[in-house]
Scaffold this motif. Structure first.
Motif, PDB file in Angstrom:
ATOM      1  N   ASP A  30       0.805  -1.215   0.000  1.00 48.34           N
ATOM      2  CA  ASP A  30       0.000   0.000   0.000  1.00 48.34           C
ATOM      3  C   ASP A  30       0.846   1.277   0.000  1.00 48.34           C
ATOM      4  O   ASP A  30       0.296   2.372  -0.021  1.00 48.34           O
ATOM      5  N   LEU A  31       2.167   1.129   0.035  1.00 44.05           N
ATOM      6  CA  LEU A  31       3.036   2.299   0.044  1.00 44.05           C
ATOM      7  C   LEU A  31       3.028   2.985  -1.313  1.00 44.05           C
ATOM      8  O   LEU A  31       2.896   2.339  -2.354  1.00 44.05           O
ATOM      9  N   ARG A  32       3.181   4.303  -1.318  1.00 34.42           N
ATOM     10  CA  ARG A  32       3.236   5.064  -2.561  1.00 34.42           C
ATOM     11  C   ARG A  32       4.569   4.793  -3.259  1.00 34.42           C
ATOM     12  O   ARG A  32       5.588   4.555  -2.608  1.00 34.42           O
ATOM     13  N   VAL A  33       4.565   4.845  -4.595  1.00 32.97           N
ATOM     14  CA  VAL A  33       5.785   4.592  -5.360  1.00 32.97           C
ATOM     15  C   VAL A  33       6.363   5.902  -5.895  1.00 32.97           C
ATOM     16  O   VAL A  33       5.651   6.880  -6.100  1.00 32.97           O
ATOM     17  N   SER A  34       7.660   5.878  -6.130  1.00 34.74           N
ATOM     18  CA  SER A  34       8.374   7.055  -6.626  1.00 34.74           C
ATOM     19  C   SER A  34       8.643   6.915  -8.115  1.00 34.74           C
ATOM     20  O   SER A  34       8.446   5.850  -8.718  1.00 34.74           O
ATOM     21  N   ASP A  35       9.144   8.006  -8.733  1.00 26.99           N
ATOM     22  CA  ASP A  35       9.527   7.961 -10.147  1.00 26.99           C
ATOM     23  C   ASP A  35      10.645   6.948 -10.376  1.00 26.99           C
ATOM     24  O   ASP A  35      10.695   6.275 -11.409  1.00 26.99           O
ATOM     25  N   PHE A  40       3.793  -4.574 -23.972  1.00 26.97           N
ATOM     26  CA  PHE A  40       4.742  -3.668 -23.330  1.00 26.97           C
ATOM     27  C   PHE A  40       4.152  -2.268 -23.187  1.00 26.97           C
ATOM     28  O   PHE A  40       4.237  -1.636 -22.128  1.00 26.97           O
ATOM     29  N   THR A  41       3.513  -1.755 -24.249  1.00 27.13           N
ATOM     30  CA  THR A  41       2.922  -0.416 -24.204  1.00 27.13           C
ATOM     31  C   THR A  41       1.814  -0.335 -23.165  1.00 27.13           C
ATOM     32  O   THR A  41       1.755   0.621 -22.378  1.00 27.13           O
ATOM     33  N   GLU A  42       0.926  -1.336 -23.131  1.00 26.46           N
ATOM     34  CA  GLU A  42      -0.167  -1.339 -22.151  1.00 26.46           C
ATOM     35  C   GLU A  42       0.377  -1.357 -20.730  1.00 26.46           C
ATOM     36  O   GLU A  42      -0.096  -0.623 -19.856  1.00 26.46           O
ATOM     37  N   ARG A  43       1.385  -2.190 -20.493  1.00 30.66           N
ATOM     38  CA  ARG A  43       1.934  -2.292 -19.139  1.00 30.66           C
ATOM     39  C   ARG A  43       2.707  -1.036 -18.744  1.00 30.66           C
ATOM     40  O   ARG A  43       2.699  -0.640 -17.576  1.00 30.66           O
ATOM     41  N   MET A  44       3.379  -0.401 -19.714  1.00 34.35           N
ATOM     42  CA  MET A  44       4.079   0.835 -19.410  1.00 34.35           C
ATOM     43  C   MET A  44       3.090   1.934 -19.020  1.00 34.35           C
ATOM     44  O   MET A  44       3.320   2.704 -18.081  1.00 34.35           O
ATOM     45  N   ASP A  45       1.965   2.017 -19.718  1.00 38.02           N
ATOM     46  CA  ASP A  45       0.946   3.008 -19.366  1.00 38.02           C
ATOM     47  C   ASP A  45       0.429   2.761 -17.958  1.00 38.02           C
ATOM     48  O   ASP A  45       0.225   3.693 -17.179  1.00 38.02           O
ATOM     49  N   THR A  46       0.224   1.486 -17.604  1.00 34.73           N
ATOM     50  CA  THR A  46      -0.231   1.148 -16.251  1.00 34.73           C
ATOM     51  C   THR A  46       0.823   1.516 -15.217  1.00 34.73           C
ATOM     52  O   THR A  46       0.512   2.072 -14.156  1.00 34.73           O
ATOM     53  N   ALA A  47       2.101   1.209 -15.528  1.00 35.16           N
ATOM     54  CA  ALA A  47       3.184   1.499 -14.583  1.00 35.16           C
ATOM     55  C   ALA A  47       3.343   3.000 -14.355  1.00 35.16           C
ATOM     56  O   ALA A  47       3.538   3.456 -13.223  1.00 35.16           O
ATOM     57  N   ALA A  75       1.101   5.216 -14.528  1.00 34.39           N
ATOM     58  CA  ALA A  75      -0.047   5.757 -13.804  1.00 34.39           C
ATOM     59  C   ALA A  75      -0.172   5.197 -12.394  1.00 34.39           C
ATOM     60  O   ALA A  75      -1.007   5.667 -11.615  1.00 34.39           O
ATOM     61  N   ALA A  76       0.653   4.183 -12.039  1.00 34.72           N
ATOM     62  CA  ALA A  76       0.533   3.525 -10.735  1.00 34.72           C
ATOM     63  C   ALA A  76       0.888   4.484  -9.600  1.00 34.72           C
ATOM     64  O   ALA A  76       1.836   5.266  -9.693  1.00 34.72           O
ATOM     65  N   LYS A  77       0.134   4.378  -8.505  1.00 36.15           N
ATOM     66  CA  LYS A  77       0.387   5.206  -7.320  1.00 36.15           C
ATOM     67  C   LYS A  77       0.901   4.384  -6.149  1.00 36.15           C
ATOM     68  O   LYS A  77       1.576   4.914  -5.273  1.00 36.15           O
ATOM     69  N   THR A  78       0.567   3.085  -6.076  1.00 36.16           N
ATOM     70  CA  THR A  78       1.021   2.230  -4.982  1.00 36.16           C
ATOM     71  C   THR A  78       1.820   1.064  -5.534  1.00 36.16           C
ATOM     72  O   THR A  78       1.763   0.749  -6.725  1.00 36.16           O
ATOM     73  N   ARG A  79       2.555   0.383  -4.633  1.00 36.12           N
ATOM     74  CA  ARG A  79       3.350  -0.762  -5.070  1.00 36.12           C
ATOM     75  C   ARG A  79       2.475  -1.911  -5.562  1.00 36.12           C
ATOM     76  O   ARG A  79       2.863  -2.652  -6.457  1.00 36.12           O
ATOM     77  N   ALA A  80       1.283  -2.064  -4.978  1.00 33.56           N
ATOM     78  CA  ALA A  80       0.375  -3.109  -5.451  1.00 33.56           C
ATOM     79  C   ALA A  80      -0.026  -2.867  -6.899  1.00 33.56           C
ATOM     80  O   ALA A  80      -0.053  -3.790  -7.718  1.00 33.56           O
ATOM     81  N   GLY A 128      11.037 -14.814 -12.995  1.00 33.45           N
ATOM     82  CA  GLY A 128      12.377 -14.303 -12.708  1.00 33.45           C
ATOM     83  C   GLY A 128      12.482 -12.810 -12.562  1.00 33.45           C
ATOM     84  O   GLY A 128      13.578 -12.268 -12.489  1.00 33.45           O
ATOM     85  N   ILE A 129      11.327 -12.093 -12.507  1.00 34.06           N
ATOM     86  CA  ILE A 129      11.342 -10.642 -12.370  1.00 34.06           C
ATOM     87  C   ILE A 129      11.145 -10.268 -10.910  1.00 34.06           C
ATOM     88  O   ILE A 129      10.233 -10.757 -10.245  1.00 34.06           O
ATOM     89  N   GLN A 130      11.996  -9.391 -10.402  1.00 32.09           N
ATOM     90  CA  GLN A 130      11.917  -8.960  -9.002  1.00 32.09           C
ATOM     91  C   GLN A 130      10.789  -7.953  -8.833  1.00 32.09           C
ATOM     92  O   GLN A 130      10.735  -6.947  -9.527  1.00 32.09           O
ATOM     93  N   LEU A 131       9.861  -8.243  -7.914  1.00 30.15           N
ATOM     94  CA  LEU A 131       8.753  -7.328  -7.676  1.00 30.15           C
ATOM     95  C   LEU A 131       9.247  -6.048  -7.039  1.00 30.15           C
ATOM     96  O   LEU A 131      10.243  -6.021  -6.326  1.00 30.15           O
ATOM     97  N   ILE A 132       8.490  -4.970  -7.265  1.00 30.31           N
ATOM     98  CA  ILE A 132       8.920  -3.649  -6.808  1.00 30.31           C
ATOM     99  C   ILE A 132       8.910  -3.535  -5.292  1.00 30.31           C
ATOM    100  O   ILE A 132       9.590  -2.706  -4.716  1.00 30.31           O
ATOM    101  N   SER A 133       8.154  -4.403  -4.589  1.00 24.64           N
ATOM    102  CA  SER A 133       8.149  -4.357  -3.123  1.00 24.64           C
ATOM    103  C   SER A 133       9.506  -4.736  -2.560  1.00 24.64           C
ATOM    104  O   SER A 133       9.835  -4.416  -1.418  1.00 24.64           O
ATOM    105  N   GLU A 134      10.317  -5.438  -3.392  1.00 24.24           N
ATOM    106  CA  GLU A 134      11.657  -5.818  -2.960  1.00 24.24           C
ATOM    107  C   GLU A 134      12.721  -4.855  -3.460  1.00 24.24           C
ATOM    108  O   GLU A 134      13.888  -5.018  -3.189  1.00 24.24           O
ATOM    109  N   PHE A 135      12.313  -3.840  -4.223  1.00 26.94           N
ATOM    110  CA  PHE A 135      13.273  -2.909  -4.827  1.00 26.94           C
ATOM    111  C   PHE A 135      13.773  -1.915  -3.802  1.00 26.94           C
ATOM    112  O   PHE A 135      12.997  -1.284  -3.096  1.00 26.94           O
TER     113      PHE A 135
END
Length: 216
Positions: free
Chosen positions: A5-10, A34-41, A43-48, A59-66
């Motif tokens: 639920d944490l907010r994400v940064s640029d 790729f284009t659809e997912r980039m638009d979603t990313a 516009a994303a406000k939270t890590r979820a 094999g992709i590291q989720l952003i909660s671990e970044f």
């Protein structure tokens, strides 16, 4: 509060963009996905919300671990303040204007098209050409705001025009000015601001201008 639920940064959004680009290179995603997912990313406000575009990629590291790389542990050393450089010329903030959109397409404005005082270029994986050489201008200064991912954007201006690219932020891309810059001194001054991710924006004269100078 949970990490999801944490907010994400640029920085986290850009990290996800790099992961998605890697997935395209490995054949896990098509350009459309790729284009659809980039638009979603973007516009994303939270890590979820950001993790939605990564969860089915192996094999992709989720952003909660970044986590950003740690700073080295160094003792504090007091240093004299550096000299203050002269303040460069800054063009005024742009007014709202027309929007040029492109998604995996070719977009051009050429000939005697009517140029508004402000333009917004919102593109993904596109080729964009804005040719001002024969355009109909309503103002001396034109503001161009760019929000782009992985596109090639060309601004073609007359020989006497000036272009300011100082307000363009690039992430894995480039901003190249091949014409005169500085404050508005001629009939046309184009001020460009915004963000270019893994793409490039170039301001230049029409093809053959340098040859005409040599023999003119």
């Amino acid at each position: 509060m949970e990490a999801r639920d944490l907010r994400v940064s640029d920085a986290e959004r850009e990290h996800v963009g790099e992961l998605l680009q890697r997935a395209v290179g490995q054949g896990m995603l098509s350009l459309g996905e790729f284009t659809e997912r980039m638009d979603t990313a973007l516009a994303a406000k939270t890590r979820a919300e950001l993790n939605v575009v990564l969860v089915d990629l192996p094999g992709i590291q989720l952003i909660s671990e970044f986590t950003p790389p740690p700073y080295p542990d160094q003792p504090y050393v007091s240093r004299p303040a550096p000299p203050v450089p002269p303040v460069p010329y800054r063009s005024p903030a742009p007014p709202p204007g027309d929007v040029i959109r492109g998604r995996m397409s070719s977009v051009s404005r050429t000939g005697s098209w009517n140029v508004p005082p402000a333009l917004e270029v919102n593109t993904r994986l596109s080729t964009v050409t804005l040719d001002f050489t024969r355009a109909v201008m309503t103002t001396q200064v034109v503001h161009v705001t760019i929000d782009d991912y992985a596109s090639t954007i060309s601004l073609i201006v007359p020989e006497e025009a000036t272009v300011d690219l100082n307000g363009v932020e690039t992430v894995g891309g480039s901003a190249t000015n091949k014409v005169r810059t500085g404050p508005p001194i001629g009939p046309l001054h184009v001020v460009v601001r915004g963000k270019v991710r893994f793409g490039n924006v170039t301001a230049k004269h029409p093809f053959g201008t340098s040859i005409r100078r040599m023999f003119g």
